[in-house]
Design a protein around this motif. Structure first.
Motif, PDB file in Angstrom:
ATOM      1  N   GLY A  15     -49.470 -42.993  -8.584  1.00  0.00           N
ATOM      2  CA  GLY A  15     -48.178 -42.506  -8.113  1.00  0.00           C
ATOM      3  C   GLY A  15     -48.223 -41.092  -7.586  1.00  0.00           C
ATOM      4  N   GLY A  16     -49.327 -40.398  -7.815  1.00  0.00           N
ATOM      5  CA  GLY A  16     -49.467 -39.026  -7.376  1.00  0.00           C
ATOM      6  C   GLY A  16     -49.934 -38.917  -5.935  1.00  0.00           C
ATOM      7  N   SER A  17     -50.206 -37.668  -5.526  1.00  0.00           N
ATOM      8  CA  SER A  17     -50.587 -37.392  -4.149  1.00  0.00           C
ATOM      9  C   SER A  17     -51.811 -36.483  -4.089  1.00  0.00           C
ATOM     10  N   LEU A  18     -52.533 -36.609  -3.002  1.00  0.00           N
ATOM     11  CA  LEU A  18     -53.641 -35.718  -2.689  1.00  0.00           C
ATOM     12  C   LEU A  18     -53.663 -35.525  -1.182  1.00  0.00           C
ATOM     13  N   ARG A  19     -54.180 -34.386  -0.744  1.00  0.00           N
ATOM     14  CA  ARG A  19     -54.410 -34.165   0.682  1.00  0.00           C
ATOM     15  C   ARG A  19     -55.870 -33.823   0.895  1.00  0.00           C
ATOM     16  N   LEU A  20     -56.531 -34.662   1.684  1.00  0.00           N
ATOM     17  CA  LEU A  20     -57.916 -34.423   2.048  1.00  0.00           C
ATOM     18  C   LEU A  20     -57.960 -33.648   3.351  1.00  0.00           C
ATOM     19  N   SER A  21     -58.988 -32.805   3.468  1.00  0.00           N
ATOM     20  CA  SER A  21     -59.230 -32.065   4.701  1.00  0.00           C
ATOM     21  C   SER A  21     -60.651 -32.315   5.165  1.00  0.00           C
ATOM     22  N   CYS A  22     -60.839 -32.263   6.448  1.00  0.00           N
ATOM     23  CA  CYS A  22     -62.164 -32.410   7.039  1.00  0.00           C
ATOM     24  C   CYS A  22     -62.276 -31.404   8.174  1.00  0.00           C
ATOM     25  N   THR A  23     -63.196 -30.478   8.036  1.00  0.00           N
ATOM     26  CA  THR A  23     -63.375 -29.445   9.048  1.00  0.00           C
ATOM     27  C   THR A  23     -64.688 -29.653   9.783  1.00  0.00           C
ATOM     28  N   TRP A  36     -60.893 -41.640   9.071  1.00  0.00           N
ATOM     29  CA  TRP A  36     -61.213 -41.605   7.646  1.00  0.00           C
ATOM     30  C   TRP A  36     -61.605 -43.009   7.208  1.00  0.00           C
ATOM     31  N   PHE A  37     -62.653 -43.067   6.415  1.00  0.00           N
ATOM     32  CA  PHE A  37     -63.119 -44.301   5.809  1.00  0.00           C
ATOM     33  C   PHE A  37     -63.244 -44.068   4.314  1.00  0.00           C
ATOM     34  N   SER A  71     -53.422 -36.560  10.216  1.00  0.00           N
ATOM     35  CA  SER A  71     -52.972 -35.560  11.185  1.00  0.00           C
ATOM     36  C   SER A  71     -54.158 -34.673  11.522  1.00  0.00           C
ATOM     37  N   ARG A  72     -53.993 -33.831  12.541  1.00  0.00           N
ATOM     38  CA  ARG A  72     -55.086 -32.938  12.918  1.00  0.00           C
ATOM     39  C   ARG A  72     -54.544 -31.644  13.475  1.00  0.00           C
ATOM     40  N   TYR A  80     -56.646 -34.041   8.630  1.00  0.00           N
ATOM     41  CA  TYR A  80     -56.117 -34.178   7.276  1.00  0.00           C
ATOM     42  C   TYR A  80     -55.783 -35.639   6.966  1.00  0.00           C
ATOM     43  N   LEU A  81     -55.792 -35.948   5.682  1.00  0.00           N
ATOM     44  CA  LEU A  81     -55.306 -37.245   5.220  1.00  0.00           C
ATOM     45  C   LEU A  81     -54.407 -36.990   4.027  1.00  0.00           C
ATOM     46  N   GLN A  82     -53.106 -37.102   4.245  1.00  0.00           N
ATOM     47  CA  GLN A  82     -52.139 -36.965   3.165  1.00  0.00           C
ATOM     48  C   GLN A  82     -51.972 -38.320   2.501  1.00  0.00           C
ATOM     49  N   MET A  83     -52.244 -38.365   1.205  1.00  0.00           N
ATOM     50  CA  MET A  83     -52.210 -39.632   0.479  1.00  0.00           C
ATOM     51  C   MET A  83     -51.123 -39.562  -0.587  1.00  0.00           C
ATOM     52  N   ASN A  84     -50.132 -40.407  -0.453  1.00  0.00           N
ATOM     53  CA  ASN A  84     -49.017 -40.461  -1.400  1.00  0.00           C
ATOM     54  C   ASN A  84     -49.003 -41.811  -2.108  1.00  0.00           C
TER      55      ASN A  84
END
Length: 128
Positions: A15-23, A36-37, A71-72, A80-84
């Motif tokens: 039920g929580g959230s995380l935001r991944l980043s890729c630079t 994203w895979f 998003s980018r 970014y990958l916002q995961m909710n």
């Protein structure tokens, strides 16, 4: 050569959230389309989401649609990958990938073979 570095993974409750980043180490034509895979233990790598160069076109796996947002920010060479609403079945190593191919729609973008550069992955663990 493009290097991709992911960050933002970790342990979160269901039920929580995380935001991944890729630079990316550089902004070139090799990062035209980003994706994203993810790969869970004992399973094949699967597509999660993709985004076009402009950010105007996105595509999601059915399993994450309406929960994840890609998003980018091209000025920062970052995607970014916002995961909710995370679920236990979202547990996996998440990989960022870059393709030089231009994409404005179509499901072919979910093929790992389209992407030339890959990050090292970041672990996401969702506890139930």
């Amino acid at each position: 050569q493009v290097q991709l570095v992911e960050s933002g993974g970790g342990l979160v409750q269901a039920g929580g959230s995380l935001r991944l980043s890729c630079t990316a180490s550089t902004r070139t034509s090799s990062t035209t389309t980003m994706g994203w895979f993810r790969q869970a233990p004992g399973q094949e790598r699967e597509f999660v989401a993709a985004i076009s160069w402009s950010g105007g076109t996105t595509y999601y796996a059915d399993s994450v649609k309406a929960r994840f947002t890609i998003s980018r920010d091209n000025a920062k060479n970052t995607v970014y990958l916002q995961m909710n609403s995370l679920r236990a079945e979202d547990t996996a190593v998440y990989y960022c990938a870059a393709s030089s191919r231009s994409w404005s729609g179509g499901s072919w973008i979910d093929n790992p073979g389209v992407y030339r550069y890959w990050g090292q992955g970041t672990q996401v663990t969702v506890s139930s």
